[in-house]
Design an enzyme around this catalytic site. Structure first.
Site, PDB file in Angstrom:
ATOM      1  N   ASP A  81       2.723 -13.022  -3.471  1.00  0.00           N
ATOM      2  CA  ASP A  81       3.450 -11.883  -2.939  1.00  0.00           C
ATOM      3  C   ASP A  81       4.595 -11.637  -3.939  1.00  0.00           C
ATOM      4  OD1 ASP A  81       4.393  -9.950  -0.970  1.00  0.00           O
ATOM      5  OD2 ASP A  81       6.013 -11.397  -0.617  1.00  0.00           O
TER       6      ASP A  81
ATOM      7  N   ASP B 273       7.985  -9.248  -3.531  1.00  0.00           N
ATOM      8  CA  ASP B 273       9.374  -9.198  -3.059  1.00  0.00           C
ATOM      9  C   ASP B 273       9.675 -10.413  -2.182  1.00  0.00           C
ATOM     10  OD1 ASP B 273      11.747  -7.325  -3.138  1.00  0.00           O
ATOM     11  OD2 ASP B 273      11.636  -7.772  -1.007  1.00  0.00           O
TER      12      ASP B 273
ATOM     13  N   ASP C 270       6.568 -15.007   1.267  1.00  0.00           N
ATOM     14  CA  ASP C 270       7.807 -15.242   2.024  1.00  0.00           C
ATOM     15  C   ASP C 270       7.710 -14.741   3.459  1.00  0.00           C
ATOM     16  OD1 ASP C 270       7.830 -12.503   1.206  1.00  0.00           O
ATOM     17  OD2 ASP C 270       9.972 -12.428   1.664  1.00  0.00           O
TER      18      ASP C 270
HETATM   19 MG   LIG Z   1       7.475 -10.512   0.426  1.00  0.00          MG
END
Ligand SMILES: [Mg+2]
Length: 254
Positions: A11, A13, A205
């Protein structure tokens, strides 16, 4: 690093950067990384070239082939399942429109066979009406993702899921979803890398998308605590990662 993985999905960001700020340790991590990898993002608004430029601005090593957006997954899905030159009504921005045009689809609001929905910051009542009318008339309903919130440089904004919900509500139909946590994005990544899902490690995240999706797809899931999820969130979450990392460099020690 645990050598049982043969490829990594990142992933972006909250894993590699926040906004335009690269996270600590990311460059060091890529310097020692020897496995093949892909970047997987639910954001459908940018083309892979635009995503690449962003990564390169932060000196993160990447090629355009390594970038997999939910727009590309939607285009790939239609490429595999739709008749050639099928008519598609797009609610979305340049990333989604380009991906569909590149696969040879005709974008139109005139009796489309498919309604494909991504992030559209100019979504309005007219687009809602066109999408709902097409779906009620039998068009298939595809969503790039169901994210409620989109993080940007200055904070957050309503995500694609809020647009998809309005179309779903008014049309009475449920979309087929392409991005995380649904399976098509993970499968496309695995196919591109010529690896089995169980050979992959997903680093993300977000428990609801990255980690849930990876677990469902049979991919090992590593949560990094540099983004939206805090360690305290894990206590009550029904979704549990296989690994918890303070940052990317932690993976090298695991
Ligand atoms: Mg993310």
């Amino acid at each position: 690093m645990n050598r049982r993985f043969r490829g990594i999905l990142f992933d972006m960001d909250g894993v590699l950067y926040h906004g335009s700020q690269r996270l600590a340790g990311v460059l060091e991590f890529f310097t020692v990384l020897e496995l093949p990898y892909r970047f997987v993002t639910n954001n459908s608004s940018r083309t892979p070239t635009q995503v690449l430029e962003r990564l390169h601005n932060m000196e993160i090593p990447a090629t355009v082939e390594q970038i997999l957006t939910s727009a590309l997954v939607a285009a790939d899905y239609l490429h595999r399942t739709a008749p050639p030159a099928a008519k598609v009504y797009v609610v979305g921005e340049v990333g989604l429109r380009t991906a569909l045009i590149d696969e040879g689809f005709r974008l139109t609001d005139d009796q489309p066979d498919y309604v494909v929905v991504g992030l559209d910051r100019a979504f309005d009542e007219a687009k809602l009406t066109t999408a709902v009318t097409a779906i009620r008339n039998g068009a298939s309903f595809i969503a790039t993702n169901m994210d409620r919130v989109l993080m940007n440089e200055t904070g957050s904004q309503p995500g694609t899921g809020t647009i998809v919900d309005r179309i779903a509500e008014a049309s009475g139909q449920t979309p087929l979803v392409m991005g995380k946590p649904e399976r098509p994005m993970f499968e496309m990544a695995a196919v591109q890398m010529a690896l089995a899902l169980e050979d992959l490690l997903m680093i993300g995240d977000n428990l609801e998308t990255d980690i849930l999706g990876a677990k469902r797809a049979g991919i090992t899931a590593a949560l990094v605590l540099t983004g939206v999820t805090k360690r305290a969130d894990l206590v009550t979450s029904p979704v549990q990662p296989d690994l918890v990392l303070e940052n990317l460099l932690d993976l090298l020690k695991s």
